[in-house]
Enzyme design. Structure first.
Site, PDB file in Angstrom:
ATOM      1  N   LEU A   1      20.774  57.783  20.601  1.00 47.45           N
ATOM      2  CA  LEU A   1      21.141  57.959  18.606  1.00 47.45           C
ATOM      3  C   LEU A   1      22.301  56.812  18.531  1.00 47.45           C
ATOM      4  O   LEU A   1      23.082  56.337  18.799  1.00 47.45           O
ATOM      5  CB  LEU A   1      21.461  59.077  18.024  1.00 47.45           C
ATOM      6  CG  LEU A   1      20.668  60.745  18.704  1.00 47.45           C
ATOM      7  CD1 LEU A   1      20.787  62.115  18.868  1.00 47.45           C
ATOM      8  CD2 LEU A   1      19.094  60.769  18.273  1.00 47.45           C
TER       9      LEU A   1
ATOM     10  N   VAL B   1      29.027  56.251  21.142  1.00 42.52           N
ATOM     11  CA  VAL B   1      29.085  55.763  21.958  1.00 42.52           C
ATOM     12  C   VAL B   1      28.165  54.024  21.296  1.00 42.52           C
ATOM     13  O   VAL B   1      27.742  52.730  21.740  1.00 42.52           O
ATOM     14  CB  VAL B   1      28.826  55.791  24.416  1.00 42.52           C
ATOM     15  CG1 VAL B   1      28.748  53.953  24.281  1.00 42.52           C
ATOM     16  CG2 VAL B   1      29.774  56.929  24.494  1.00 42.52           C
ATOM     17  N   CYS B   2      26.236  54.628  21.314  1.00 43.49           N
ATOM     18  CA  CYS B   2      25.972  54.284  20.770  1.00 43.49           C
ATOM     19  C   CYS B   2      26.026  52.959  19.980  1.00 43.49           C
ATOM     20  O   CYS B   2      25.553  51.882  19.965  1.00 43.49           O
ATOM     21  CB  CYS B   2      24.789  54.422  20.242  1.00 43.49           C
ATOM     22  SG  CYS B   2      23.995  56.020  21.848  1.00 43.49           S
ATOM     23  N   PRO B   3      27.130  53.354  19.329  1.00 42.24           N
ATOM     24  CA  PRO B   3      27.305  51.985  18.301  1.00 42.24           C
ATOM     25  C   PRO B   3      28.024  50.973  18.897  1.00 42.24           C
ATOM     26  O   PRO B   3      27.561  49.448  18.548  1.00 42.24           O
ATOM     27  CB  PRO B   3      28.028  52.541  17.336  1.00 42.24           C
ATOM     28  CG  PRO B   3      27.534  53.761  16.439  1.00 42.24           C
ATOM     29  CD  PRO B   3      27.374  54.264  18.158  1.00 42.24           C
TER      30      PRO B   3
ATOM     31  N   ILE C   1      25.521  49.104  20.469  1.00 41.74           N
ATOM     32  CA  ILE C   1      24.698  48.068  19.719  1.00 41.74           C
ATOM     33  C   ILE C   1      25.433  46.537  19.102  1.00 41.74           C
ATOM     34  O   ILE C   1      25.140  45.446  18.991  1.00 41.74           O
ATOM     35  CB  ILE C   1      24.412  48.592  17.719  1.00 41.74           C
ATOM     36  CG1 ILE C   1      23.228  50.150  18.364  1.00 41.74           C
ATOM     37  CG2 ILE C   1      23.392  47.877  16.953  1.00 41.74           C
ATOM     38  CD1 ILE C   1      23.299  50.943  17.554  1.00 41.74           C
TER      39      ILE C   1
END
Length: 124
Positions: A44, A49-51, A54
């Site tokens: 998501l 973590v995801c940002p 990316i």
């Protein structure tokens, strides 16, 4: 889960937020034919973590481009969530695809409990 090695990458067309921040409803993997494509799945946009993941791929986008390789991110977020995340003070130079139906994640074997995409990296 079956392996995708040596098989044709599952085709898809989906909504995406493009590098210029616009939402398009017809982003197609086939449009990248003729180039290598680095396709990465992540859970998501608005997580801790995801940002960073990316942003790390974006830091290397010129190196991918020099290798004739496109970068595409995919999550089960809506195009609206992708657009909202892109309005944070960052600049991302590759499309973020919305897989709200979870069909793309399912086809690539990264869908977890029919809810969210696990991290998955595919070089096509």
């Amino acid at each position: 889960m079956s392996s995708l090695v040596t098989k044709t990458a599952p085709a898809f067309t989906a909504s995406a937020v493009t590098p210029d921040g616009k939402t398009v409803d017809d982003f197609a993997l086939a449009g990248l034919r003729g180039r290598y494509t680095f396709l990465f799945f992540y859970p998501l946009d608005f997580t801790f973590v995801c940002p960073t993941e990316i942003l790390s791929f974006d830091e290397k986008v010129e190196e991918f481009d020099a290798l004739d390789c496109s970068v595409v991110g995919i999550s089960v977020d809506s195009p609206h969530a992708h657009a909202a995340w892109r309005r944070t003070p960052v600049e991302i130079r590759f499309p973020l695809v919305s897989d709200m139906t979870r069909e793309i994640a399912r086809d690539y074997g990264v869908l977890f409990e029919e809810k969210v995409a696990l991290r998955g990296l595919f070089l096509i």
